[in-house]
Scaffold this motif. Structure first.
Motif, PDB file in Angstrom:
ATOM      1  N   ALA A  20     -47.853 -32.650  75.856  1.00  0.00           N
ATOM      2  CA  ALA A  20     -46.467 -32.710  76.325  1.00  0.00           C
ATOM      3  C   ALA A  20     -46.146 -34.069  76.936  1.00  0.00           C
ATOM      4  O   ALA A  20     -45.095 -34.658  76.647  1.00  0.00           O
ATOM      5  CB  ALA A  20     -46.226 -31.606  77.352  1.00  0.00           C
ATOM      6  N   LEU A  21     -47.033 -34.581  77.776  1.00  0.00           N
ATOM      7  CA  LEU A  21     -46.755 -35.843  78.461  1.00  0.00           C
ATOM      8  C   LEU A  21     -46.893 -37.037  77.515  1.00  0.00           C
ATOM      9  O   LEU A  21     -46.170 -38.020  77.646  1.00  0.00           O
ATOM     10  CB  LEU A  21     -47.691 -36.006  79.662  1.00  0.00           C
ATOM     11  N   PRO A  56     -40.176 -31.438  74.554  1.00  0.00           N
ATOM     12  CA  PRO A  56     -39.950 -30.312  75.466  1.00  0.00           C
ATOM     13  C   PRO A  56     -40.940 -29.189  75.186  1.00  0.00           C
ATOM     14  O   PRO A  56     -41.415 -29.035  74.058  1.00  0.00           O
ATOM     15  CB  PRO A  56     -38.514 -29.884  75.148  1.00  0.00           C
ATOM     16  N   VAL A  57     -41.244 -28.419  76.220  1.00  0.00           N
ATOM     17  CA  VAL A  57     -42.156 -27.280  76.079  1.00  0.00           C
ATOM     18  C   VAL A  57     -41.338 -25.997  76.162  1.00  0.00           C
ATOM     19  O   VAL A  57     -40.615 -25.773  77.139  1.00  0.00           O
ATOM     20  CB  VAL A  57     -43.239 -27.276  77.175  1.00  0.00           C
ATOM     21  N   ILE A  58     -41.453 -25.156  75.145  1.00  0.00           N
ATOM     22  CA  ILE A  58     -40.713 -23.897  75.102  1.00  0.00           C
ATOM     23  C   ILE A  58     -41.687 -22.746  75.329  1.00  0.00           C
ATOM     24  O   ILE A  58     -42.559 -22.504  74.489  1.00  0.00           O
ATOM     25  CB  ILE A  58     -39.998 -23.728  73.752  1.00  0.00           C
ATOM     26  N   PRO A  59     -41.581 -22.047  76.468  1.00  0.00           N
ATOM     27  CA  PRO A  59     -42.487 -20.923  76.725  1.00  0.00           C
ATOM     28  C   PRO A  59     -42.159 -19.744  75.823  1.00  0.00           C
ATOM     29  O   PRO A  59     -40.991 -19.445  75.574  1.00  0.00           O
ATOM     30  CB  PRO A  59     -42.233 -20.594  78.197  1.00  0.00           C
ATOM     31  N   VAL A  60     -43.199 -19.080  75.338  1.00  0.00           N
ATOM     32  CA  VAL A  60     -43.031 -17.946  74.427  1.00  0.00           C
ATOM     33  C   VAL A  60     -43.922 -16.799  74.893  1.00  0.00           C
ATOM     34  O   VAL A  60     -45.065 -17.011  75.300  1.00  0.00           O
ATOM     35  CB  VAL A  60     -43.413 -18.325  72.978  1.00  0.00           C
ATOM     36  N   ALA A  61     -43.406 -15.588  74.831  1.00  0.00           N
ATOM     37  CA  ALA A  61     -44.182 -14.405  75.193  1.00  0.00           C
ATOM     38  C   ALA A  61     -44.274 -13.460  74.000  1.00  0.00           C
ATOM     39  O   ALA A  61     -43.259 -12.996  73.490  1.00  0.00           O
ATOM     40  CB  ALA A  61     -43.548 -13.685  76.377  1.00  0.00           C
ATOM     41  N   ARG A  83     -40.252 -36.363  83.687  1.00  0.00           N
ATOM     42  CA  ARG A  83     -40.462 -36.972  85.001  1.00  0.00           C
ATOM     43  C   ARG A  83     -41.914 -37.378  85.223  1.00  0.00           C
ATOM     44  O   ARG A  83     -42.214 -38.167  86.127  1.00  0.00           O
ATOM     45  CB  ARG A  83     -40.034 -35.995  86.107  1.00  0.00           C
ATOM     46  N   TYR A  84     -42.818 -36.853  84.404  1.00  0.00           N
ATOM     47  CA  TYR A  84     -44.242 -37.175  84.527  1.00  0.00           C
ATOM     48  C   TYR A  84     -44.717 -38.135  83.440  1.00  0.00           C
ATOM     49  O   TYR A  84     -45.921 -38.277  83.223  1.00  0.00           O
ATOM     50  CB  TYR A  84     -45.087 -35.903  84.457  1.00  0.00           C
ATOM     51  N   HIS A  85     -43.778 -38.781  82.757  1.00  0.00           N
ATOM     52  CA  HIS A  85     -44.145 -39.677  81.664  1.00  0.00           C
ATOM     53  C   HIS A  85     -45.142 -40.747  82.134  1.00  0.00           C
ATOM     54  O   HIS A  85     -44.961 -41.367  83.179  1.00  0.00           O
ATOM     55  CB  HIS A  85     -42.902 -40.364  81.093  1.00  0.00           C
ATOM     56  N   SER A 118     -50.359 -29.115  87.360  1.00  0.00           N
ATOM     57  CA  SER A 118     -49.023 -28.702  87.773  1.00  0.00           C
ATOM     58  C   SER A 118     -48.154 -28.332  86.569  1.00  0.00           C
ATOM     59  O   SER A 118     -47.460 -27.304  86.573  1.00  0.00           O
ATOM     60  CB  SER A 118     -48.352 -29.819  88.574  1.00  0.00           C
ATOM     61  N   VAL A 119     -48.205 -29.154  85.523  1.00  0.00           N
ATOM     62  CA  VAL A 119     -47.427 -28.899  84.305  1.00  0.00           C
ATOM     63  C   VAL A 119     -47.873 -27.575  83.666  1.00  0.00           C
ATOM     64  O   VAL A 119     -47.045 -26.727  83.299  1.00  0.00           O
ATOM     65  CB  VAL A 119     -47.585 -30.057  83.301  1.00  0.00           C
ATOM     66  N   THR A 120     -49.169 -27.402  83.555  1.00  0.00           N
ATOM     67  CA  THR A 120     -49.715 -26.188  82.933  1.00  0.00           C
ATOM     68  C   THR A 120     -49.329 -24.948  83.723  1.00  0.00           C
ATOM     69  O   THR A 120     -48.911 -23.928  83.139  1.00  0.00           O
ATOM     70  CB  THR A 120     -51.247 -26.286  82.839  1.00  0.00           C
ATOM     71  N   ASP A 121     -49.451 -25.012  85.038  1.00  0.00           N
ATOM     72  CA  ASP A 121     -49.120 -23.849  85.870  1.00  0.00           C
ATOM     73  C   ASP A 121     -47.640 -23.494  85.783  1.00  0.00           C
ATOM     74  O   ASP A 121     -47.273 -22.311  85.813  1.00  0.00           O
ATOM     75  CB  ASP A 121     -49.504 -24.124  87.331  1.00  0.00           C
TER      76      ASP A 121
END
Length: 252
Positions: A140-141, A146-151, A183-185, A196-199
């Motif tokens: 991601a970084l 963008p990261v799209i969460p999926v369930a 913001r974490y680029h 932090s990103v993963t959590d």
């Protein structure tokens, strides 16, 4: 073209047979790169999710699926390629992780969708486990996608681990809103940022799935379950031995 034919064949069959319900399809961009970060309940997750999308999504698969000899091996390789699976060489101490990251970035650079399971393996008991920061967050970084969460919902009931023939029932798929980590680029070398990103992603998956969250890795949970099963089997064996006819005779 081959992917399209396989998707039409397999995806159409899955939708017809299982009738999966979907929420949040509008959160998938019509074009451009994005990472689909999903919980992982069943082997079939990598087939149900692509089946309901209008775009190709590429997942990582073991290289062994693509290199097995014989007719069966060739058919297996063709099948996995056809449904958008990407082979990764898992040799070396960090081979799998580094190869997956590199492959994921390449997929995103082509403007495509990249699918990943942050838990790293299937849940052994239907609960949601701690995400591994090395893959998802670094991709991601590094990519800026963008990261799209999926369930995935109830897919473990359709095809539990070890079961070949699936049970006909409706699974569900919930797709969350895209998460922006720009913001974490340039901070993909900071392990605290990766964590932090993963959590943050795992928290969104938990909200979508309704799963109980367990703050250990799924691989560790599988080891614990295996050890407990082994211990229980040993205890049952010893208990059965204590009640054997020979021992009962000796006690008399």
């Amino acid at each position: 073209m081959f992917y399209g034919a396989m998707k039409l064949s397999i995806g159409g069959s899955l939708k017809l047979a299982f009738r999966p319900w979907v929420e949040g399809l509008e959160n998938i961009p019509a074009e451009g790169p994005a990472i689909l970060a999903s919980n992982h309940l069943s082997f079939s997750d990598s087939f149900f999710l692509p089946a309901v999308l209008n775009r190709k999504v590429t997942f990582i698969a073991k290289q062994e699926y693509f290199t097995s000899p014989g007719v069966k091996g060739k058919l297996t390789a063709a099948f996995f390629k056809g449904v958008g699976q990407l082979p990764v060489d898992r040799s070396g101490a960090r081979g799998a992780g580094e190869a997956a990251i590199k492959s994921g970035i390449e997929v995103l650079e082509r403007g495509e969708l990249f699918g990943i399971y942050p838990e790293g393996t299937r849940s052994p008991d239907g609960r949601l486990y701690r995400g591994k920061p090395g893959g998802l967050a670094r991709v991601a970084l590094a990519s800026g996608a963008p990261v799209i969460p999926v369930a995935m919902i109830d897919t473990e009931k359709i095809q539990p681990p070890g079961k070949v023939v699936p049970k006909l029932m409706r699974p569900g798929i919930r797709i969350g809103k895209p998460l922006d980590f720009s913001r974490y680029h340039g901070m993909d070398g900071d392990r605290f940022i990766l964590r932090s990103v993963t959590d943050e992603v795992m928290y969104e998956i938990m909200k979508l799935s309704g799963q109980e969250y367990v703050d250990i890795y799924a691989t560790a949970a599988k080891r614990q379950i295996a050890e407990e099963a082994k211990k229980k089997a040993q205890e049952e064996k010893e208990a059965a031995g204590d009640e054997s006819p020979a021992k009962r005779g000796r006690r008399k």
